[in-house]
Design a protein around this motif. Structure first.
Motif, short mmCIF file in Angstrom:
data_model
loop_
_atom_site.label_atom_id
_atom_site.label_comp_id
_atom_site.label_asym_id
_atom_site.label_seq_id
_atom_site.Cartn_x
_atom_site.Cartn_y
_atom_site.Cartn_z
N GLY A 135 0.81 -1.21 0.00
CA GLY A 135 0.00 0.00 0.00
C GLY A 135 0.85 1.26 0.00
O GLY A 135 2.03 1.26 0.33
N ASP A 136 0.23 2.34 -0.40
CA ASP A 136 0.89 3.63 -0.33
C ASP A 136 -0.13 4.65 0.20
O ASP A 136 -1.33 4.44 0.15
N MET A 137 0.40 5.73 0.72
CA MET A 137 -0.44 6.75 1.30
C MET A 137 -0.11 8.08 0.64
O MET A 137 1.07 8.41 0.45
N ARG A 138 -1.11 8.85 0.30
CA ARG A 138 -0.88 10.14 -0.35
C ARG A 138 -1.19 11.27 0.61
O ARG A 138 -2.25 11.33 1.20
N LEU A 139 -0.25 12.15 0.76
CA LEU A 139 -0.41 13.36 1.54
C LEU A 139 -0.22 14.54 0.59
O LEU A 139 0.90 14.96 0.30
N GLY A 140 -1.30 15.04 0.10
CA GLY A 140 -1.23 16.12 -0.89
C GLY A 140 -0.63 15.60 -2.18
O GLY A 140 -1.16 14.69 -2.80
N ASN A 141 0.50 16.18 -2.61
CA ASN A 141 1.18 15.74 -3.82
C ASN A 141 2.27 14.72 -3.53
O ASN A 141 2.95 14.26 -4.43
N MET A 142 2.46 14.36 -2.26
CA MET A 142 3.52 13.44 -1.88
C MET A 142 2.94 12.03 -1.64
O MET A 142 1.92 11.87 -0.99
#
Length: 195
Positions: A45-52
């Protein structure tokens, strides 16, 4: 058709889940399943914080996926095959321990702790006494109170006393009937010589 489905026919529909849950290590299975989810998900999995984008991808992703899927399977096994609850609990504990080096510290320690607690609960779980048997026992006890017969601890003591009186006692052999052996002949009247 399983044997469990016929047993739940007499139970009202609002209590079926409660009855089903009481006949198996439900909470142990739930914690084990919840422990397998972060262990299997975090390496992929990955997590998105805004554009990051934050990804915790490791080289041991396949191992983490296998451990997570096995933990989920063991949790379901605790639910649907409660007779193998001890094996499933031990396997969940072992897989939880193996997940520490394989899967990002056991799914960031959350999956490790959940699978460890779920496995321990599965090992410790024991089926309870059905409510019907308890109600019957209380009804019988109420009947015995009314007929003047002893019950509870008094009845146990009386039963033990009767059993003790009826127990056969072995006969004592007379001294002249006893057979002499080498050790009794050499004993010299109860004294042994040490050399």
């Amino acid at each position: 058709m399983s044997a469990e489905s016929t047993a739940s026919r007499g139970v009202p529909s609002e209590n079926r889940f409660r009855t089903w849950r009481g006949q198996r290590p439900f909470w142990a299975g739930l914690l084990t399943i919840l422990g397998g989810v972060p262990i299997a998900y975090l390496p992929y999995g990955d997590m998105r914080l805004g554009n990051m984008t934050i990804a915790i991808a490791t080289t041991a992703g396949a191992g983490a996926l296998i451990i997570g899927v096995l933990l989920i399977t063991l949790g379901l096994t605790m639910w649907f095959q409660p007779i193998v609850r001890v094996f499933a609990g031990v396997a969940a504990i072992v897989l939880g321990l193996v997940s520490i080096p394989v899967s990002n510290f056991g799914g960031l320690v959350v999956g490790f702790l959940l699978s460890l607690i779920g496995g321990g609960m599965s090992i410790a779980w024991a089926p309870g006494v059905p409510v019907e048997e308890t109600a019957e026992a209380e009804a019988l006890q109420g009947e015995h109170e009314n007929d003047g017969q002893p019950h509870g601890a008094e009845a146990r003591e009386e039963t033990q006393a009767v059993a003790f009186e009826k127990a056969p006692v072995p006969e004592q052999r007379a001294a002249e009937d006893a057979q002499a052996t080498e050790t009794t002949i050499d004993a010299n009247g109860g004294r042994n010589s040490a050399g």
